[in-house]
Scaffold this motif. Structure first.
Motif, PDB file in Angstrom:
ATOM      1  N   GLY A 113      -5.508   4.494   1.221  1.00  0.00           N
ATOM      2  CA  GLY A 113      -5.225   3.231  -0.442  1.00  0.00           C
ATOM      3  C   GLY A 113      -3.463   3.435  -0.087  1.00  0.00           C
ATOM      4  O   GLY A 113      -3.170   2.381  -0.363  1.00  0.00           O
ATOM      5  N   HIS A 114      -2.648   3.414   1.195  1.00  0.00           N
ATOM      6  CA  HIS A 114      -1.219   3.548   1.696  1.00  0.00           C
ATOM      7  C   HIS A 114      -1.239   2.699   2.743  1.00  0.00           C
ATOM      8  O   HIS A 114      -0.638   3.185   3.569  1.00  0.00           O
ATOM      9  N   ASP A 115      -2.631   2.063   3.235  1.00  0.00           N
ATOM     10  CA  ASP A 115      -2.383   0.972   4.149  1.00  0.00           C
ATOM     11  C   ASP A 115      -0.895   0.103   4.349  1.00  0.00           C
ATOM     12  O   ASP A 115      -0.635  -0.448   3.199  1.00  0.00           O
ATOM     13  N   PHE A 147       9.920  -1.104   2.315  1.00  0.00           N
ATOM     14  CA  PHE A 147       9.738   0.895   3.875  1.00  0.00           C
ATOM     15  C   PHE A 147       8.958   1.156   2.226  1.00  0.00           C
ATOM     16  O   PHE A 147       9.169   2.466   2.953  1.00  0.00           O
ATOM     17  N   HIS A 148       8.567   1.125   1.443  1.00  0.00           N
ATOM     18  CA  HIS A 148       8.359   2.418   0.215  1.00  0.00           C
ATOM     19  C   HIS A 148       7.154   3.123   0.630  1.00  0.00           C
ATOM     20  O   HIS A 148       7.584   4.834   0.445  1.00  0.00           O
ATOM     21  N   ASP A 149       7.003   3.332   1.491  1.00  0.00           N
ATOM     22  CA  ASP A 149       5.653   4.179   1.194  1.00  0.00           C
ATOM     23  C   ASP A 149       5.876   3.987   3.099  1.00  0.00           C
ATOM     24  O   ASP A 149       4.631   4.600   4.218  1.00  0.00           O
ATOM     25  N   ILE A 150       6.632   4.021   3.914  1.00  0.00           N
ATOM     26  CA  ILE A 150       6.743   3.838   5.777  1.00  0.00           C
ATOM     27  C   ILE A 150       6.670   5.389   6.302  1.00  0.00           C
ATOM     28  O   ILE A 150       5.927   6.153   6.444  1.00  0.00           O
ATOM     29  N   ALA A 175       5.955  -3.285  -9.399  1.00  0.00           N
ATOM     30  CA  ALA A 175       4.807  -3.989  -7.677  1.00  0.00           C
ATOM     31  C   ALA A 175       4.117  -2.855  -7.647  1.00  0.00           C
ATOM     32  O   ALA A 175       2.654  -3.077  -7.349  1.00  0.00           O
ATOM     33  N   ASP A 176       4.485  -1.162  -7.397  1.00  0.00           N
ATOM     34  CA  ASP A 176       4.432  -0.309  -7.012  1.00  0.00           C
ATOM     35  C   ASP A 176       2.360  -0.396  -7.805  1.00  0.00           C
ATOM     36  O   ASP A 176       1.195   0.295  -7.014  1.00  0.00           O
ATOM     37  N   ARG A 177       3.038   0.685  -9.013  1.00  0.00           N
ATOM     38  CA  ARG A 177       2.122   0.901 -10.207  1.00  0.00           C
ATOM     39  C   ARG A 177       1.027  -0.578 -10.437  1.00  0.00           C
ATOM     40  O   ARG A 177       0.198   0.602 -11.044  1.00  0.00           O
ATOM     41  N   ALA A 209     -10.034   1.353  -6.808  1.00  0.00           N
ATOM     42  CA  ALA A 209     -10.692   1.295  -5.202  1.00  0.00           C
ATOM     43  C   ALA A 209      -9.880   2.321  -4.948  1.00  0.00           C
ATOM     44  O   ALA A 209      -9.879   3.557  -3.626  1.00  0.00           O
ATOM     45  N   ARG A 210      -8.150   2.607  -5.109  1.00  0.00           N
ATOM     46  CA  ARG A 210      -7.645   3.394  -4.056  1.00  0.00           C
ATOM     47  C   ARG A 210      -7.315   4.471  -5.193  1.00  0.00           C
ATOM     48  O   ARG A 210      -7.122   5.735  -3.785  1.00  0.00           O
ATOM     49  N   ALA A 211      -7.649   4.728  -6.291  1.00  0.00           N
ATOM     50  CA  ALA A 211      -7.871   6.169  -6.431  1.00  0.00           C
ATOM     51  C   ALA A 211      -9.351   6.946  -6.026  1.00  0.00           C
ATOM     52  O   ALA A 211      -8.557   7.616  -5.247  1.00  0.00           O
ATOM     53  N   LEU A 231      -1.606  -2.852   4.433  1.00  0.00           N
ATOM     54  CA  LEU A 231      -2.547  -4.258   3.076  1.00  0.00           C
ATOM     55  C   LEU A 231      -2.002  -4.155   2.099  1.00  0.00           C
ATOM     56  O   LEU A 231      -1.652  -4.518   0.798  1.00  0.00           O
ATOM     57  N   HIS A 232      -1.494  -2.442   1.845  1.00  0.00           N
ATOM     58  CA  HIS A 232      -0.291  -2.446  -0.048  1.00  0.00           C
ATOM     59  C   HIS A 232       0.805  -2.444   0.082  1.00  0.00           C
ATOM     60  O   HIS A 232       0.749  -3.151  -1.509  1.00  0.00           O
ATOM     61  N   VAL A 233       1.152  -2.315   1.747  1.00  0.00           N
ATOM     62  CA  VAL A 233       2.935  -2.866   1.181  1.00  0.00           C
ATOM     63  C   VAL A 233       2.802  -4.124   1.072  1.00  0.00           C
ATOM     64  O   VAL A 233       3.659  -5.008   0.335  1.00  0.00           O
TER      65      VAL A 233
HETATM   66 NI    NI Z   1       2.820   2.614  -2.785  1.00  0.00          NI
END
Ligand code: NI
Ligand code: ADP
Length: 227
Positions: free
Chosen positions: A26-28, A59-62, A126-128, A138-140, A30-32
């Motif tokens: 879920g951290h792909d 960059f938040h999930d880099i 936005a992240d939340r 789906a991500r969970a 597309l999430h970014v």
């Molecule tokens: Ni995130």
């Protein structure tokens, strides 16, 4: 080096897309992209600095601590170096790095008193939002599967974590994660614009949990002690 806002953002998107490995948690990328687009919208509503918000979102999930062995400093450092090189602004680099460090969820009863800049508030919202609603569900389950944790259990109770350390050590079920985080997000939105979207996504998660409970004959959430 690119001088214009558009040039910097385009280069950052390319860099982040190349850097982010194929991911099924879920951290792909597309999430970014979703967080980037949502952050931009929220930033416009709030009058926040768009370059700071967009770079922080991209960059938040880099390098997420949940996926890199627990190091929270790596992601902000990669962002800092890239931004310094591409914008020639150490201030911009430091500001974005700090946002990436500040926005993660730290547990139900932890990290709520952290003072966030308006730009950090936009990216965190936005992240939340991407952890809520249909996409959040789906991500969970994708993340839960990757962790090899049970989807649900009648025997494991949700926990309201009191510290980031405690939250990091969590091991429960994916359904419990709704009670430990996802259902708490609606009341923790920073901006009115995000709160409206959060309310809809929250209602959808409640509908989902009700159907799932009916279909499985399991009771979810915090159980009152017997007696
Ligand atoms: Ni995130
Ligand atoms: P944060 O940075 O605030 O921790 P992220 O946006 O990086 O949140 O992603 C967290 C994602 O991982 C969310 O979609 C969340 O539902 C999922 N997740 C985290 N922990 C668990 C868990 N224990 N079980 C299921 N999903 C989880």
């Amino acid at each position: 080096m690119s001088n214009s806002h558009e040039g910097t953002i385009t280069a950052a998107r390319q860099f982040v897309q190349q850097q982010m490995p194929e991911d099924h948690t879920g951290h792909d990328y597309l999430h970014v992209e979703r967080v980037w687009k949502m952050s931009k919208m929220i930033a416009r509503e709030c009058g926040a600095n768009s370059t700071v918000v967009e770079l922080a979102a991209l960059f938040h999930d880099i390098s997420d601590y949940k996926l890199n062995g627990g190091d929270e400093a790596i992601g902000p450092e990669i962002a800092r170096q890239w931004i310094r090189t591409h914008t020639m602004s150490s201030d911009m680099a430091d500001t974005v790095a700090q946002i990436i460090l500040d926005i993660p969820y730290r547990g139900a009863n932890s990290g709520n008193d952290l003072k966030l800049s308006i730009e950090a508030q936009c990216v965190q919202d936005a992240d939340r939002l991407d952890a809520m609603g249909a996409i959040g569900i789906a991500r969970a389950f994708a993340f839960g599967g990757a962790l090899n944790q049970p989807m649900m259990s009648a025997d494991i109770q949700p926990v309201l974590h009191r510290s980031f350390e405690e939250y990091k050590l969590r091991n429960g079920t994916t359904i419990n994660h709704f009670y430990e985080k996802l259902l708490l997000l609606k009341d923790r939105m920073n901006t009115p614009f995000a709160r409206k979207i959060a309310e809809q996504r929250h209602a959808f998660m409640l509908d989902f949990l009700e159907s799932l409970s009916n279909e499985t004959s399991l009771v979810f959430g915090f159980q009152k002690a017997a007696g």
